[in-house]
Design an enzyme around this catalytic site. Structure first.
Site, PDB file in Angstrom:
ATOM      1  N   LYS A  30     -16.186  31.338 -18.885  1.00  0.00           N
ATOM      2  CA  LYS A  30     -14.844  30.762 -18.977  1.00  0.00           C
ATOM      3  C   LYS A  30     -14.728  30.032 -20.312  1.00  0.00           C
ATOM      4  O   LYS A  30     -15.575  29.202 -20.650  1.00  0.00           O
ATOM      5  CB  LYS A  30     -14.677  29.779 -17.809  1.00  0.00           C
ATOM      6  CG  LYS A  30     -13.271  29.589 -17.325  1.00  0.00           C
ATOM      7  CD  LYS A  30     -13.316  28.741 -16.038  1.00  0.00           C
ATOM      8  CE  LYS A  30     -11.971  28.529 -15.442  1.00  0.00           C
ATOM      9  NZ  LYS A  30     -12.019  27.582 -14.314  1.00  0.00           N
TER      10      LYS A  30
HETATM   11  O1  G3P Z   1      -8.874  26.632 -11.700  1.00  0.00           O
HETATM   12  C1  G3P Z   1      -8.300  25.557 -12.359  1.00  0.00           C
HETATM   13  C2  G3P Z   1      -8.072  24.449 -11.410  1.00  0.00           C
HETATM   14  O2  G3P Z   1      -9.298  23.945 -10.990  1.00  0.00           O
HETATM   15  C3  G3P Z   1      -7.241  23.338 -11.887  1.00  0.00           C
HETATM   16  O3  G3P Z   1      -6.696  22.799 -10.741  1.00  0.00           O
HETATM   17  O4  G3P Z   1      -5.654  21.090  -9.337  1.00  0.00           O
HETATM   18  O5  G3P Z   1      -7.148  20.430 -11.250  1.00  0.00           O
HETATM   19  O6  G3P Z   1      -4.888  21.371 -11.675  1.00  0.00           O
HETATM   20  P1  G3P Z   1      -6.069  21.342 -10.767  1.00  0.00           P
END
Ligand code: G3P
EC number: 2.2.1.2
Length: 217
Positions: free
Chosen positions: A83
């Site tokens: 990634k």
């Molecule tokens: O895959 C990306 C994700 O982990 C981000 O999620 O909820 O931290 O915006 P969030």
């Protein structure tokens, strides 16, 4: 549509993997921090549980250092997907890694033009962050829709991996638009199976069944 789980919690991954519904895993530096475990150790363990791609994120911001970290992460297992962040260095690393046959997930995508560049750089997956766009008052689903159109216009192979999913409605909307993959926190993934009428209906069936005094087998 493929289902990835967005966590570095090994017990959650094991539980979901046992259902047979899991196609892969995504992690990021924040999720590794939450796990409280060393990145190489926990990533290796996740790769042993799940057959599908396991995204492990580089933490360098400069191309050469990204490539060095990518080599270390790639050594862990066949199913590691590197990634990289959506920056010029990240795109350059994406191009180099994908040209050498490695799977790459380009993350932190917030615009259709960013997604276009990632596809041109040979990304296996592009990760548009729905919830974080919603947080700013912009409709994250609109971005998924724009990327779907652009990728279809040019037959790009890059898969749209809808990320930063916060609700079951996000999953449904992403599926309606035609995202290839959703990566979902464990709690949201489990709640996809829930409906109050399912619970109520099952309760009634079981009550009637008990009245019959029967047993299957
Ligand atoms: O895959 C990306 C994700 O982990 C981000 O999620 O909820 O931290 O915006 P969030």
């Amino acid at each position: 549509m493929k289902f990835f789980v967005d966590t570095a919690d090994v017990s959650e991954i094991r539980e979901l993997s046992d259902t047979g519904l899991l196609d892969g895993v995504t992690t990021n530096p924040s999720l590794i921090m939450k796990s409280g475990r060393p990145i190489l150790e926990v990533t290796k363990e996740i790769c042993d549980i799940v057959d599908g791609p396991v995204s492990a994120e580089v933490t360098a911001v400069e191309f050469n250092e990204m490539m060095r970290e990518a080599d270390i992460l790639s050594e862990l297992a066949e199913n590691v997907c590197i990634k990289v962040p959506l920056t010029m260095d990240g795109l350059k690393a994406c191009k180099a890694l994908s040209s050498s046959g490695r799977k790459v997930n380009v993350t932190l995508c917030f615009s259709a033009n960013q997604a276009l560049l990632a596809a041109k750089a040979g990304a296996t997956f592009i990760s548009p962050f729905i919830g974080r766009l919603d947080d700013t008052g912009i409709d994250g689903m609109e971005l998924i829709s724009e990327i779907r159109t652009i990728y279809d216009n040019y037959d790009f192979d890059t898969e749209i991996l809808a990320a930063s999913i916060r609700t079951t409605n996000h999953v449904k909307q992403a599926a309606l638009i035609g995202a290839d993959v959703v990566t979902v926190p464990p709690a949201v993934l489990k709640s996809l199976a829930k409906h109050p009428l399912t619970d109520k209906g099952l309760e009634a069936f079981l009550a009637d069944w008990a009245k019959t005094g029967q047993k299957i087998g």
